[in-house]
Design an enzyme around this catalytic site. Structure first.
Site, mmCIF file in Angstrom:
data_model
loop_
_atom_site.group_PDB
_atom_site.id
_atom_site.type_symbol
_atom_site.label_atom_id
_atom_site.label_comp_id
_atom_site.label_asym_id
_atom_site.label_seq_id
_atom_site.Cartn_x
_atom_site.Cartn_y
_atom_site.Cartn_z
ATOM 1 N N LYS A 98 0.813 -1.213 0.000
ATOM 2 C CA LYS A 98 0.000 0.000 0.000
ATOM 3 C C LYS A 98 0.849 1.266 0.000
ATOM 4 O O LYS A 98 0.321 2.374 -0.162
ATOM 5 C CB LYS A 98 -0.953 -0.014 1.194
ATOM 6 C CG LYS A 98 -1.998 -1.122 1.097
ATOM 7 C CD LYS A 98 -2.868 -1.195 2.328
ATOM 8 C CE LYS A 98 -3.936 -2.272 2.168
ATOM 9 N NZ LYS A 98 -3.374 -3.622 1.971
ATOM 10 N N VAL B 81 -9.444 -9.875 5.452
ATOM 11 C CA VAL B 81 -10.794 -10.233 5.039
ATOM 12 C C VAL B 81 -11.161 -11.661 5.428
ATOM 13 O O VAL B 81 -12.332 -11.974 5.636
ATOM 14 C CB VAL B 81 -10.958 -10.069 3.511
ATOM 15 C CG1 VAL B 81 -10.783 -8.625 3.108
ATOM 16 C CG2 VAL B 81 -9.999 -10.962 2.748
ATOM 17 N N LYS C 29 3.399 4.741 5.532
ATOM 18 C CA LYS C 29 4.419 3.690 5.389
ATOM 19 C C LYS C 29 5.442 4.069 4.317
ATOM 20 O O LYS C 29 6.637 3.771 4.463
ATOM 21 C CB LYS C 29 3.753 2.354 5.037
ATOM 22 C CG LYS C 29 2.889 1.785 6.140
ATOM 23 C CD LYS C 29 3.676 1.416 7.383
ATOM 24 C CE LYS C 29 4.387 0.096 7.244
ATOM 25 N NZ LYS C 29 5.048 -0.329 8.515
ATOM 26 N N THR D 243 -16.319 -5.568 -1.000
ATOM 27 C CA THR D 243 -16.495 -4.167 -1.367
ATOM 28 C C THR D 243 -16.782 -3.960 -2.853
ATOM 29 O O THR D 243 -17.525 -3.063 -3.228
ATOM 30 C CB THR D 243 -15.256 -3.341 -0.974
ATOM 31 O OG1 THR D 243 -14.099 -3.906 -1.586
ATOM 32 C CG2 THR D 243 -15.078 -3.327 0.539
#
Length: 637
Positions: free
Chosen positions: A424, A470, A436, A487
């Site tokens: 990410k 998840v 990050k 999602t």
């Protein structure tokens, strides 16, 4: 009284007698030995003379023979055997004990010149006794297993399984399952040479593809895959075939789980996502990792988290001189301390509750324990929580905390500092990813001013089963009967097992150069909706039973994760699963971002933090999730 209730009473009586089994076994064996002595007379002399032709001292001789047998059997540990597990080993022990006792008894009778005792009785008695003792044990085992099987009826539905795999693992599994009350209906194996064979009384009736045939699954309640030594692709194929039968699918532990010693073959478990998404074990430079860690003091921040705890387990296997656990959560610290204490009782552990944002604490820890290696796994990683109202907390923990841990390490002369980063951080669209990426930039900047310490970062994607991922959420939703919430139909993610991620982090630490970011080979991305479907099928459910609904992308969430930014390029390493990301040196404004993170009055608000992140991290582009249309939000058909 019902039939199964009667058998339950039998089982309870046997259970109450079990603590007194040694004197009871000796008493029963004495009766069998005496009965065998009389039966031998009957066999030798016939029914008319078996009693009248005996000498007057025969009863005393019989008592002496019984005493000899009991002494010899006690010395051979026969009374310590558990009759419900009687097998060949028990028969062998009984045979040797009876032959030995018979020889001693015959010698005693001859030495005492008791000539009226028939020699044939002395010769045959050990054989008859062996048969009698074995028969008693077999009858007991039959009674025990019948009682155990019948007592389960009416308490819960009998578990009936079809086992996929007919190798050595299946043989060991059958014995364990039988003792746990399972009924195994059939075995399946792709090896034609095994067709028609019987293992533990169960027939191999076909190949793995036959698992959906009605005559094979018949009244089965579960399917168990017993292929621990197979490749990941072979195990995945078997699991996918099994899931088509619409029954709950279980598996035996993998060969790596068995090698670690934390489980046994008969402890079947539910299918985990790593059984479907995992890859064959990565071949690492074990010698290099061992040289890096053995005899060293290693400190792990975030030691109780998903990655941190697995890092601690794998570090412990390399025999460090000391492992320092640094963790903000008391509960997480207690958990990893207990786990390591049980598995590695000889390993010196230091357990510290602390916050990576506190520079004084970090300096004290570094000065007190003088670590050689620091693995920095402490982070706030849950995107939705960090994205809304917690941007400042994420900046302080993920970026400032990393910089302070790295700076304290440099001051203490730590040899290597390894940051656990994330995919990410590539072209981030959310606060977590941006903080990050800023952390990577911070240690890159620090590396140029602290040549005595090697600073490096390791990026990887989602870790299977980690907290907040998840998969645990999907399992909870399936257990509740659904719906399972995804999602977006097209959302994909990279996945890696926690063990593989930790191994590659250690490998990167062993070969890493300062200032570099290492990227792990995450394999192929997986569609989240496909993962949800697989988990539903493996639970023995259908999409009609447990529907999937789509809720729309959350703020800052991407459809597709990346491992390298567009402007980056990579270089290979000696480990194919690791590559070096050559990043732009764009950390000129990182000092301003760190200063903002360190400001306590006034505390920066979310808008100020996002603006500062955009100024410092050129790739950061905040994204807002668009509302989903009614068609997209509908359930999976």
């Amino acid at each position: 009284m019902s039939e199964h209730g009667g058998w339950q009473r039998v089982e309870r009586v046997l259970a109450r007698l079990r603590p007194h089994r040694v004197p009871l076994i000796l008493a029963v064996d004495a009766v069998v030995i005496a009965a065998s002595w009389n039966f031998t007379y009957l066999f030798r002399l016939g029914f008319e003379r078996w009693w009248s032709a005996r000498p007057g001292y025969d009863f005393a001789v019989m008592l002496g023979v019984v005493a000899i047998y009991l002494v010899v059997m006690t010395l051979a540990h026969v009374p310590r055997g558990m009759w419900r597990f009687s097998g060949f080993a028990e028969v062998k022990r009984l045979t040797l004990a009876c032959l030995g006792a018979g020889a001693i008894a015959a010698a005693a009778v001859l030495l005492l010149q008791l000539r009226e005792v028939p020699r044939a009785v002395l010769a045959l008695h050990p054989i008859v006794t062996i048969m009698g003792l074995c028969m008693v044990r077999i009858l007991y085992r039959m009674l025990y297993e019948q009682a155990r099987a019948r007592s389960r009826v009416g308490i819960a539905e009998t578990r009936r399984a079809v086992v996929m795999g007919a190798g050595e693992a299946a043989r060991l599994l059958l014995a364990g399952l039988h003792d746990q009350g399972w009924t195994v209906l059939a075995l399946l194996d792709d090896d034609p040479a095994k067709r028609g064979a019987r293992i533990g009384g169960v027939s191999v009736v076909g190949g793995l593809e036959d698992v959906t045939r009605p005559e094979v699954i018949d009244t089965a309640t579960h399917i168990i895959t017993a292929m621990p030594g197979a490749t990941t692709a072979q195990r995945r194929r078997a699991i996918e075939l099994a899931s088509a039968a619409r029954l709950p699918v279980l598996t035996v532990p993998s060969i790596s789980e068995l090698r670690d010693g934390g489980t046994r073959i008969e402890r079947v478990r539910a299918i985990e996502p790593e059984d479907l998404l995992g890859r064959d074990p990565v071949q690492l430079d074990q010698a290099g990792v061992a040289r890096l860690i053995a005899g060293k003091t290693v400190l792990v921040t975030g030691a109780g988290g998903s990655i941190g705890s697995e890092l601690c387990r794998q570090i412990a296997r390399q025999r460090p001189a000391r492992l320092v656990l640094f963790e903000q959560s008391e509960l997480n610290l207690y958990g990893i301390d207990q786990a390591l204490g049980e598995r590695f009782p000889e390993l010196p552990l230091t357990r510290l509750i602390g916050d990576v944002k506190n520079m004084d604490t970090l300096r004290h820890v570094m000065a007190r324990w003088r670590p050689n290696l620091v693995f920095h796994a402490a982070a706030y990683k849950h995107v939705p929580l960090v994205e809304e109202d917690n941007a400042c907390a994420a900046l302080q923990n993920n970026t400032l905390g990393t910089w302070r841990a790295a700076a304290a390490s440099a001051e203490a002369g730590v040899e290597r500092f390894v940051l656990i980063s994330t995919d990410k951080a590539v072209n981030p669209t959310n606060v977590m990813g941006a903080t990050k990426r800023a952390a990577e930039m911070a240690i890159s900047s620090l590396a140029r001013g602290a040549p005595g310490t090697r600073f490096m970062a390791v990026r990887f994607g989602n870790v299977l089963g980690s907290s907040g991922s998840v998969i645990p959420r999907f399992k909870e939703q399936i257990a509740r009967g659904g719906p399972v919430t995804v999602t977006h139909r097209e959302i994909t993610r990279y996945f890696m097992t926690v063990a593989e991620a930790a191994r590659l982090v250690l490998q990167a630490a062993a070969i890493g150069e300062s200032g570099r970011v290492y990227v792990l080979d995450m394999g192929q991305p997986v569609k989240i909706v496909d993962l949800a479907r697989d988990l539903i099928r493996l639970a023995g459910q259908t999409l009609e039973d447990v529907p999937i609904t789509f809720t729309g992308l959350r703020p800052g969430e991407k459809l597709y994760e990346e491992l390298l930014a567009d402007a980056d390029h990579t270089l290979p390493t000696t480990v194919p699963e690791l590559r070096i990301a050559i990043l732009k040196q764009d950390d000129g404004r990182i000092d301003e971002l760190l200063a903002l993170a360190a400001r306590t009055s006034p505390v920066p608000d979310d808008a100020e933090v996002r603006a500062a992140l955009q100024a410092a991290v050129a790739e950061y582009r905040p994204a807002e999730a668009a509302p989903m249309s009614a068609a997209v939000a509908a359930s999976v058909p």
